[in-house]
Design an enzyme around this catalytic site. Structure first.
Site: not given
Lengths: 143, 361
Positions: B263, B313
């Site tokens: 992440y 994203y």
């Protein structure tokens, strides 16, 4: 109630557990929430000690001296009102009188390069009426 | 629909939903898709921390018999104040994570701490101080992911990035510069989870959830919204506890992982996760990254699709779908021979999450 209204105007919505902190701040001083049973400090203030699970609270008045644990210079104005403010220094300040907790604060009057991890700071209450948590540098970095 | 087509499963066979970050309206999904009856519907609390964990909820539902086919959907639209100012207060455009009913969040405001970039700046700065970590390593992350994005169709950021480009970028909140930040975007993705027996009969190579865990240590707690974590874990990603549990449950070690989807809302947090997931020792991610270990030909290729820094994203979910593609050998920028993939949820307030996936051939 006046205090609650003033704080709400500032976008702050305390509970009975956090109100003593804000009352002290508006009056130009800092206090920290401490467990009355084991002595552990906690921040944010709460009604329960994560160390010993007791709920009795003692409010420790602080002399405002502390040390920068980490910092960042905010350079991008994320919101319209912050565009006139950048750059400003945000720091996590560890307090001499309340080991184990940090306040999220601004460091005022500092030049770039002066704000450093380990730098000594002291609380500054010029903006107390706006419930700002501000510090200024008080010495040289020793970390 | 395309996920169902890809799997060869009828959309009306879906009887469960597992979400994170509030998820998608399950009732709306059920009425829109024409599903007879939902038998399982659950979401992890928190925000992006759970992105790798909704798979675990789905797997639990399958194993317990509460559902037979669970969809893990994620859809993300930027409405109103953007995520970059997530914690801004009312009156200046309250951010999506702004919660004025929370007395804890009050402590962010008197210092104008409004943005995740500022919060992670505080964590990264401490890591640099404690371990000598440098911006050179953050640059290596950003440049590696940009190179990977350029090989992945659909990536949002495809202009080549040099070291000079990186260091010329404007600073957002020291030490985080523009190219350390993910590209805010919009999109959707979905993963379908069912039993291994059923999956074997479907169109695609089944991918086994070796382990999917969520949670985290109380000492991490609200993480970036708290910033009172003990020094031992302050300059971490908050994932140490769940990483240990994830490997134990899967019965494998970091060295068994072939590709890592980490992440990357902010480049420095990739380094801290490399440490917490055991690819290098705590405090040694700077040299580990600078030695080229996260590149496509490195010890542990990271984010071959370009990640959230350069591909797009989706609060972590594009990393989950790419992990599935990689172990199936379907990546546009494929890691050769990848069998086991790690995917991590956001370093964020608890719960954080991590999953290990393996192709079953």
């Amino acid at each position: 109630m006046e205090t609650m209204e003033r704080l709400a105007q500032l976008g702050l919505y305390p509970t009975k557990d956090t109100l003593p902190f804000w009352e002290a701040l508006l009056a130009g001083s800092l206090v920290a929430c401490q467990c009355a049973n084991c002595g552990r400090f906690r921040q944010p203030p709460s009604g329960f000690c994560p160390g010993c699970q007791h709920s009795a609270v003692r409010w420790q008045r602080l002399d405002g001296a502390g040390t920068i644990y980490s910092f960042t210079w905010a350079r991008h104005g994320f919101t319209p009102d912050l565009r006139d403010r950048v750059p400003y220094a945000i720091a996590l300040v560890e307090l001499d009188d309340a080991p184990g907790i940090r306040l999220i604060a601004n460091i005022l009057d500092a030049e770039e390069g002066q704000v450093a991890i380990g730098a000594k700071v002291v609380a500054d209450h010029r903006n107390a009426a706006d419930a700002r948590i501000d510090f200024v540098l008080s010495g040289t970095a020793d970390a | 629909m395309s996920a169902c087509d890809d799997a060869g499963i009828a959309v009306t066979d879906v009887d469960g939903f597992a979400f994170y970050r509030g998820g998608v309206d399950a009732g709306l999904l059920a009425q829109t898709l024409g599903i007879d009856e939902i038998t399982f519907c659950a979401s992890l609390s928190g925000a992006g921390g759970g992105s790798a964990g909704s798979l675990g909820l789905a797997a639990a539902a399958i194993q317990s018999g509460m559902a037979t086919v669970v969809a893990c959907p994620m859809a993300f639209q930027q409405i109103g104040t953007r995520f970059g100012a997530a914690y801004a207060r009312d009156g200046v455009g309250g951010g999506p994570l702004y919660n004025h009913a929370s007395p804890e969040d009050d402590y962010l405001r008197p210092a104008d701490l409004v943005a995740p970039a500022q919060m992670f700046g505080l964590i990264a700065q401490r890591h640099m101080h404690k371990y000598g970590t440098t911006r050179e390593a953050f640059a290596e992350v950003a440049i590696t992911f940009r190179d990977n994005a350029r090989k992945t169709p659909g990536s949002l950021m495809t202009k080549p990035m040099t070291r000079e480009d990186y260091f010329n970028a404007r600073m957002i909140s020291d030490p985080i510069c523009l190219f350390d930040c993910c590209v805010e975007s919009e999109g959707a993705g979905v993963v379908l989870v069912t039993s291994l027996e059923r999956a074997r009969d479907l169109r695609k190579t089944p991918v086994e959830v070796l382990a999917s865990v969520h949670g985290g240590e109380g000492d991490w707690g609200q993480g970036i919204m708290w910033l009172n974590m003990p020094d031992e874990i302050f300059s971490s990603s908050g994932h140490r506890g769940i990483a240990k549990r994830m490997y134990e449950r899967a019965g494998i070690k970091p060295a068994d992982v072939d590709v890592a989807m980490i992440y990357d809302h902010f480049a420095p947090m990739v380094l801290l996760q490399l440490e917490d997931y055991g690819f290098c020792a705590i405090g040694e991610s700077n040299d580990f990254v600078l030695d080229g270990n996260i590149r496509m030909d490195g010890a542990i290729p990271v984010n071959p699709n370009g990640g959230q820094l350069s591909n797009g994203y989706l609060i972590g979910f594009s990393l989950v779908t790419e992990a599935v593609r990689q172990v199936r050998g379907e990546g546009a920028n494929q890691v050769a021979g990848a069998e086991v993939a790690l995917v991590t949820g956001g370093p964020a307030a608890l719960p954080v999450s991590g999953s290990l996936l393996r192709a079953v051939r």
